[in-house]
Design a protein around this motif. Structure first.
Motif, PDB file in Angstrom:
ATOM      1  N   ARG A 265     -17.298  36.581   9.176  1.00 45.51           N
ATOM      2  CA  ARG A 265     -17.958  35.275   9.222  1.00 45.51           C
ATOM      3  C   ARG A 265     -19.298  35.290   9.940  1.00 45.51           C
ATOM      4  NH1 ARG A 265     -12.985  31.047  10.546  1.00 45.51           N
ATOM      5  NH2 ARG A 265     -11.806  31.408   8.607  1.00 45.51           N
ATOM      6  N   GLN A 266     -19.453  36.177  10.902  1.00 49.08           N
ATOM      7  CA  GLN A 266     -20.716  36.243  11.634  1.00 49.08           C
ATOM      8  C   GLN A 266     -21.892  36.540  10.703  1.00 49.08           C
ATOM      9  OE1 GLN A 266     -19.717  34.735  14.751  1.00 49.08           O
ATOM     10  NE2 GLN A 266     -21.513  35.962  15.246  1.00 49.08           N
TER      11      GLN A 266
ATOM     12  N   PHE B  92     -22.424  35.383   7.725  1.00 48.18           N
ATOM     13  CA  PHE B  92     -22.916  34.176   7.050  1.00 48.18           C
ATOM     14  C   PHE B  92     -23.906  33.407   7.940  1.00 48.18           C
ATOM     15  CE2 PHE B  92     -18.963  35.129   4.861  1.00 48.18           C
ATOM     16  CZ  PHE B  92     -19.335  34.988   3.534  1.00 48.18           C
ATOM     17  N   LYS B  93     -23.746  33.531   9.261  1.00 48.02           N
ATOM     18  CA  LYS B  93     -24.679  32.869  10.170  1.00 48.02           C
ATOM     19  C   LYS B  93     -26.065  33.499  10.105  1.00 48.02           C
ATOM     20  CE  LYS B  93     -21.073  31.484  13.469  1.00 48.02           C
ATOM     21  NZ  LYS B  93     -20.594  31.570  14.864  1.00 48.02           N
TER      22      LYS B  93
END
Length: 315
Positions: free
Chosen positions: A222-223, A225-226
């Protein structure tokens, strides 16, 4: 027809120069981790190139061709390798030397492949061979002078084995990328000129996928996508460099069948470097040294000689 092709080459140089400028402006404004800027650019530009090619150049058509897709995927690996090695080399040694390797690979490797495969007519006389060899050697030597800057951050680090290996990887990937662009159009089984859009779409979708997957692994899910979060400034230049790149890559595959690769790749690689240095001098107020000016003069003289001397002698 030849006049139109030359106009296309001039436009190609301008497009790649604009892409280089917009990429610099994007990376300077990218708000995330510095080492993720190129990964995000590869994903976004890859998708943009595929979409622009599909809707603007292929007229929404995509004919499946196994050989073309295979060449496109291999080219995507070369493209990713180029991005990887240029970052590694820029972090570990002088910019001037990595540019010399990059341009040498981008010119020499496609030329050797073209000669072996019988694609190039620019070496059909002894005089043309001598002119081309001398001019290419002069251009590659001039790259060092043109790209050697007082603020070269890697210069103080010296030259290490890791730096040389990264430069070799950069040269090979840059050259292989050019080979695959030509190979697809010269191979009947891969659809030739009729499937050039398919080649572009496959290459850049595959490059986007490779970069996306590696980004997910590096940033632990998920990191990653940031990392796509942008400021207004970085988003603008990310979009501009992606669109300009899409136009440039489609233009070069249109021009390739009408041009000797010796001339095309030499003009493209050399002229973009000269234009980039001049833009840095004009717009970013970066100082040109005496070595830079001498290098530009040598490179321009070699480019003119490579293009005009054979024609003048034949008159």
């Amino acid at each position: 027809m030849q006049f139109i092709v030359w106009l296309g080459v001039i436009l190609l140089v301008l497009l790649y120069t604009m892409q280089s400028l917009f990429t610099k402006l994007y990376t300077d404004r990218y708000p995330g981790k510095a080492d993720m800027a190129s990964s995000i650019l590869t994903v976004v530009s890859g998708i943009t190139v595929a979409v622009v090619t599909f809707f603007c150049f292929e007229l929404c058509q995509f004919t499946f061709n196994g050989w073309c897709i295979l060449i496109g995927v291999l080219n995507a690996v070369a493209l990713y390798g180029y991005n990887y090695f240029i970052v590694k080399a820029s972090q570990s040694g002088p910019y001037s030397i990595l540019m010399m390797f990059s341009l040498a690979g981008g010119i020499i490797i496609p030329i050797v492949a073209s000669l072996v495969m019988g694609w190039d007519e620019a070496w059909n006389t002894t005089f043309r061979v001598i002119v081309n060899v001398v001019c290419i050697a002069a251009i590659i030597s001039a790259v060092y002078l043109v790209s050697n800057r007082p603020d070269d951050r890697g210069a103080k680090q010296g030259i290490t084995l890791g730096f040389i290996l990264s430069c070799l990887g950069l040269a090979i990937c840059n050259g292989v990328y050019g080979i695959f662009l030509t190979l697809q159009q010269q191979t009947a089984a891969a659809g030739g000129e009729g499937n050039r859009g398919e080649m572009v779409i496959t290459t850049f979708i595959a490059a986007a996928v490779i970069s996306f997957v590696i980004g997910l692994v590096k940033e632990k899910g998920r990191q990653f996508f940031k990392c796509f979060k942008q400021t207004k400034g970085s988003a603008l230049f990310l979009a501009l460099t992606s669109v300009v790149f899409a136009l440039a890559i489609n233009l070069i595959v249109i021009i390739i069948p009408y041009f000797d690769t010796t001339i095309l790749y030499t003009i493209d690689n050399s002229s973009v470097l000269i234009m980039s240095v001049l833009i840095s001098w004009i717009f970013f107020k970066e100082k040109l040294t005496r070595m830079n000016v001498i290098g530009i003069v040598i490179m321009c003289a070699a480019l003119v000689s490579m293009n005009l001397l054979p024609a003048i002698i034949n008159l």
